[in-house]
Design an enzyme around this catalytic site. Structure first.
Site, PDB file in Angstrom:
ATOM      1  N   ARG A 189      -6.602  -7.750  14.621  1.00  0.00           N
ATOM      2  CA  ARG A 189      -6.118  -6.685  15.488  1.00  0.00           C
ATOM      3  C   ARG A 189      -7.010  -5.644  16.129  1.00  0.00           C
ATOM      4  O   ARG A 189      -7.905  -5.345  15.167  1.00  0.00           O
ATOM      5  CB  ARG A 189      -4.706  -6.034  14.920  1.00  0.00           C
ATOM      6  CG  ARG A 189      -3.677  -6.761  14.588  1.00  0.00           C
ATOM      7  CD  ARG A 189      -2.973  -7.509  15.616  1.00  0.00           C
ATOM      8  NE  ARG A 189      -2.229  -6.464  16.346  1.00  0.00           N
ATOM      9  CZ  ARG A 189      -1.595  -6.752  17.486  1.00  0.00           C
ATOM     10  NH1 ARG A 189      -1.760  -7.744  17.955  1.00  0.00           N
ATOM     11  NH2 ARG A 189      -0.756  -5.694  18.054  1.00  0.00           N
ATOM     12  N   ASP A 195     -10.155  -0.895   1.784  1.00  0.00           N
ATOM     13  CA  ASP A 195     -10.434   0.655   2.290  1.00  0.00           C
ATOM     14  C   ASP A 195     -11.822   0.993   2.242  1.00  0.00           C
ATOM     15  O   ASP A 195     -12.677   0.157   1.479  1.00  0.00           O
ATOM     16  CB  ASP A 195      -9.540   1.308   1.327  1.00  0.00           C
ATOM     17  CG  ASP A 195      -8.146   1.156   1.341  1.00  0.00           C
ATOM     18  OD1 ASP A 195      -7.664   1.344   2.482  1.00  0.00           O
ATOM     19  OD2 ASP A 195      -7.434   1.357   0.208  1.00  0.00           O
ATOM     20  N   GLU A 205      -3.146   5.908  19.434  1.00  0.00           N
ATOM     21  CA  GLU A 205      -3.712   4.722  18.933  1.00  0.00           C
ATOM     22  C   GLU A 205      -2.695   3.663  19.420  1.00  0.00           C
ATOM     23  O   GLU A 205      -1.624   3.515  19.052  1.00  0.00           O
ATOM     24  CB  GLU A 205      -3.561   4.687  17.380  1.00  0.00           C
ATOM     25  CG  GLU A 205      -4.882   4.195  16.809  1.00  0.00           C
ATOM     26  CD  GLU A 205      -4.915   4.366  15.471  1.00  0.00           C
ATOM     27  OE1 GLU A 205      -5.513   5.641  14.973  1.00  0.00           O
ATOM     28  OE2 GLU A 205      -4.545   3.751  14.541  1.00  0.00           O
ATOM     29  N   TYR A 235      -8.750  -6.600   4.358  1.00  0.00           N
ATOM     30  CA  TYR A 235      -8.247  -5.257   4.821  1.00  0.00           C
ATOM     31  C   TYR A 235      -8.841  -4.334   3.742  1.00  0.00           C
ATOM     32  O   TYR A 235      -7.960  -3.938   2.729  1.00  0.00           O
ATOM     33  CB  TYR A 235      -6.824  -5.311   4.827  1.00  0.00           C
ATOM     34  CG  TYR A 235      -6.058  -4.434   5.331  1.00  0.00           C
ATOM     35  CD1 TYR A 235      -6.586  -3.197   6.001  1.00  0.00           C
ATOM     36  CD2 TYR A 235      -4.587  -4.343   5.310  1.00  0.00           C
ATOM     37  CE1 TYR A 235      -5.993  -2.120   6.657  1.00  0.00           C
ATOM     38  CE2 TYR A 235      -3.978  -3.229   5.885  1.00  0.00           C
ATOM     39  CZ  TYR A 235      -4.327  -2.347   6.466  1.00  0.00           C
ATOM     40  OH  TYR A 235      -3.737  -1.095   6.726  1.00  0.00           O
ATOM     41  N   ARG A 290       0.501   5.846  16.594  1.00  0.00           N
ATOM     42  CA  ARG A 290       0.168   7.260  15.990  1.00  0.00           C
ATOM     43  C   ARG A 290      -0.435   8.050  16.878  1.00  0.00           C
ATOM     44  O   ARG A 290      -1.338   7.503  17.680  1.00  0.00           O
ATOM     45  CB  ARG A 290      -0.268   7.065  14.643  1.00  0.00           C
ATOM     46  CG  ARG A 290      -1.501   6.353  14.394  1.00  0.00           C
ATOM     47  CD  ARG A 290      -1.774   6.179  12.913  1.00  0.00           C
ATOM     48  NE  ARG A 290      -3.089   5.172  12.855  1.00  0.00           N
ATOM     49  CZ  ARG A 290      -3.367   4.646  11.555  1.00  0.00           C
ATOM     50  NH1 ARG A 290      -2.742   5.070  10.526  1.00  0.00           N
ATOM     51  NH2 ARG A 290      -4.347   3.911  11.590  1.00  0.00           N
ATOM     52  N   ARG A 297       0.728  -1.437  -0.158  1.00  0.00           N
ATOM     53  CA  ARG A 297       0.056  -0.026   0.045  1.00  0.00           C
ATOM     54  C   ARG A 297       1.005   1.285   0.076  1.00  0.00           C
ATOM     55  O   ARG A 297       0.339   2.333  -0.373  1.00  0.00           O
ATOM     56  CB  ARG A 297      -0.726   0.126   1.346  1.00  0.00           C
ATOM     57  CG  ARG A 297      -2.016  -1.024   1.344  1.00  0.00           C
ATOM     58  CD  ARG A 297      -2.369  -1.045   2.931  1.00  0.00           C
ATOM     59  NE  ARG A 297      -2.822   0.072   3.279  1.00  0.00           N
ATOM     60  CZ  ARG A 297      -4.091  -0.020   3.449  1.00  0.00           C
ATOM     61  NH1 ARG A 297      -5.113  -0.653   3.151  1.00  0.00           N
ATOM     62  NH2 ARG A 297      -4.682   1.217   4.208  1.00  0.00           N
ATOM     63  N   ARG A 303       8.549   6.878  -3.800  1.00  0.00           N
ATOM     64  CA  ARG A 303       8.440   8.029  -5.037  1.00  0.00           C
ATOM     65  C   ARG A 303       9.769   8.703  -5.166  1.00  0.00           C
ATOM     66  O   ARG A 303      10.033   9.318  -4.086  1.00  0.00           O
ATOM     67  CB  ARG A 303       7.319   9.072  -4.734  1.00  0.00           C
ATOM     68  CG  ARG A 303       5.910   8.554  -4.675  1.00  0.00           C
ATOM     69  CD  ARG A 303       5.092   9.931  -5.282  1.00  0.00           C
ATOM     70  NE  ARG A 303       3.650   9.613  -4.956  1.00  0.00           N
ATOM     71  CZ  ARG A 303       3.109   9.741  -3.730  1.00  0.00           C
ATOM     72  NH1 ARG A 303       3.592  10.560  -2.940  1.00  0.00           N
ATOM     73  NH2 ARG A 303       1.805   9.095  -3.547  1.00  0.00           N
TER      74      ARG A 303
HETATM   75  N1  UDP Z   1       3.688   1.401   7.862  1.00  0.00           N
HETATM   76  C1  UDP Z   1       4.830   1.435   8.252  1.00  0.00           C
HETATM   77  N2  UDP Z   1       5.390   2.735   8.739  1.00  0.00           N
HETATM   78  C2  UDP Z   1       4.520   3.959   8.871  1.00  0.00           C
HETATM   79  C3  UDP Z   1       3.135   3.574   8.444  1.00  0.00           C
HETATM   80  C4  UDP Z   1       2.778   2.412   7.913  1.00  0.00           C
HETATM   81  O1  UDP Z   1       5.596   0.634   8.059  1.00  0.00           O
HETATM   82  O2  UDP Z   1       4.743   4.833   9.249  1.00  0.00           O
HETATM   83  C5  UDP Z   1       3.148  -0.263   7.164  1.00  0.00           C
HETATM   84  C6  UDP Z   1       2.413  -0.829   8.433  1.00  0.00           C
HETATM   85  O3  UDP Z   1       3.071  -2.193   8.275  1.00  0.00           O
HETATM   86  C7  UDP Z   1       1.123  -0.920   8.067  1.00  0.00           C
HETATM   87  C8  UDP Z   1       0.984  -0.715   6.799  1.00  0.00           C
HETATM   88  O4  UDP Z   1       2.092   0.085   6.424  1.00  0.00           O
HETATM   89  O5  UDP Z   1       0.394  -1.804   8.695  1.00  0.00           O
HETATM   90  C9  UDP Z   1      -0.346   0.096   6.166  1.00  0.00           C
HETATM   91  O6  UDP Z   1      -0.314   1.448   6.923  1.00  0.00           O
HETATM   92  P1  UDP Z   1      -1.649   2.350   6.487  1.00  0.00           P
HETATM   93  O7  UDP Z   1      -1.440   3.453   7.492  1.00  0.00           O
HETATM   94  O8  UDP Z   1      -1.721   2.779   5.132  1.00  0.00           O
HETATM   95  O9  UDP Z   1      -2.735   1.599   7.039  1.00  0.00           O
HETATM   96  P2  UDP Z   1      -3.907   1.880   8.120  1.00  0.00           P
HETATM   97  O10 UDP Z   1      -3.584   1.363   9.465  1.00  0.00           O
HETATM   98  O11 UDP Z   1      -4.213   3.315   7.889  1.00  0.00           O
HETATM   99  O12 UDP Z   1      -4.949   1.083   7.425  1.00  0.00           O
END
Ligand code: UDP
Length: 366
Positions: A246, A347, A297, A345, A277, A169, A173
């Protein structure tokens, strides 16, 4: 029968289904065990700020029809997700882009950044797990500072035991673009997500604080068909064992100052900080209120009674899911949809897409 459809769960999947069915004069009863509609996209006002009660939800999609669909029910603002990552006392931009590479290595030339990553990359054709995927995508520095700690806190498992797709995901870039998503459309609904669900459910009968499993036979007797958006394993009484999730714990605080962290999303990517976060909700809406609401969180394994959030799509759980799915496919009068019933999972946009597709098919057949 009193209703054409009993819809179990008042989240976006159920609400879209109800809305479309109602437009075709179908009678729907929507029930939800919580005391509010909206499922996990529910937002609630605190100090004039829309608080994302079950974690941050940022709408983004490439699907023009879905975008137009949700825009019927709300105006979306210009919010663009550009999270910040904190690793110990270092601060980085996400997703991985020239800003991040500059912060990490002092490089401002895209070719230099590519070289730097190339020199650390794991050469691997078919990554077998998240660690291999991350190392082959971005190399060791980024993996160790920005991925490993966060991911292992988020999933409670070693990156070696997690599926590679989770990290796919995340964009990489070689431009100075901090937009987390590649999608064409993105924003936060002005006034909060709950308003969208309210509008979708207008005209349907909704009963809150109502647990389907507490009166299953009674509810089954009310409608010709059921649209079930809850946990699939629970529907079948966990007969093949539980599907793992989870769950998140949210620790929210109102602070008597206008600005706490200057950004809606700040990830804590070291393993020592216990939360993953901090969300500062007002920044989703460019809020100017005198106070601010922040939410830390914490991620943990789902146990009985917790809210399920993220399906753990590893091999064991996926195999178990297939057993349940086989039963589900044999049902003639039950439609299963959404993150919990499909154990995926997803969106938000995918939920709108799937529900729209499914209800249209259903109404053509009906
Ligand atoms: N991820 C990471 N570092 C970050 C943010 C995300 O390694 O700072 C990884 C982590 O494995 C996470 C996945 O990317 O489970 C997807 O994160 P995202 O924030 O897109 O998912 P959300 O929790 O918002 O659904």
């Amino acid at each position: 029968m009193k209703y054409d459809y009993l819809i179990v769960g008042a989240g976006p999947y159920g609400a879209v289904f109800a809305h479309e069915a109602m437009k075709c004069n179908k009678r729907c009863l929507v029930i939800d065990k919580r005391d509010h509609i909206g499922g996990n996209i529910y937002t609630e006002q605190v100090e004039g700020i829309n608080v994302h009660k079950y974690g941050a939800h940022i709408f983004h999609t490439n699907d023009r029809e879905v975008w137009d669909y949700v825009n019927q029910f709300a105006t979306f603002n210009r919010y663009t997700n550009s999270p910040i990552a904190k690793f110990k006392d270092e601060v980085y931009n996400l997703p991985f882009n020239m800003n991040t590479f500059y912060q990490l290595w002092g490089v401002s030339d895209p070719a230099e950044a590519e070289k730097k990553i190339e020199s650390q990359r794991l050469q691997c054709e078919q990554p077998q797990n998240l660690e291999e995927q991350a190392l082959s995508l971005v190399g060791r520095d980024i993996y160790e500072k920005l991925i490993k700690g966060y991911t292992e806190k988020q999933w409670g498992r070693s990156c070696k035991d997690l599926p590679a797709f989770i990290i796919k995901r995340l964009p990489v870039r070689f431009t100075w673009d901090n937009n987390y998503f590649n999608d064409q459309y993105q924003g936060i609904p002005v006034g909060g997500y709950t308003l969208i669900i309210e509008k979708l459910l207008e005209g349907s009968e909704v009963r809150l604080n109502t647990d389907y499993f507490a009166q299953r036979e009674y509810f089954d007797s009310l409608a010709n068909k059921i649209v079930y958006t809850g946990m699939l394993d629970e529907f079948y009484d966990y007969r093949f064992g539980p599907l793992e999730y989870r769950t998140l714990r949210f620790d929210s605080e109102v602070l008597d100052k206008p600005n706490f962290q200057g950004n809606a999303v700040v990830n804590y990517t070291d393993k020592e900080t216990p939360f993953t976060r901090i969300i500062e909700h007002k920044h989703f809406e460019f809020g100017t209120q005198p106070k601010t609401v922040i939410t830390r969180e914490y991620s943990k394994e789902h146990e009985n009674g917790d809210e399920p959030y993220y399906p753990v799509n590893d091999q064991k759980n996926n195999a178990r899911y297939l057993n349940y799915k086989e039963l589900a496919e044999r049902e003639e009068n039950v439609i299963f949809g959404g993150r919990l019933a499909e154990y995926k999972y997803y969106d938000m946009w995918q939920i709108f897409r799937n529900s729209l597709d499914r209800v249209r098919k259903e109404l053509q057949q009906a």
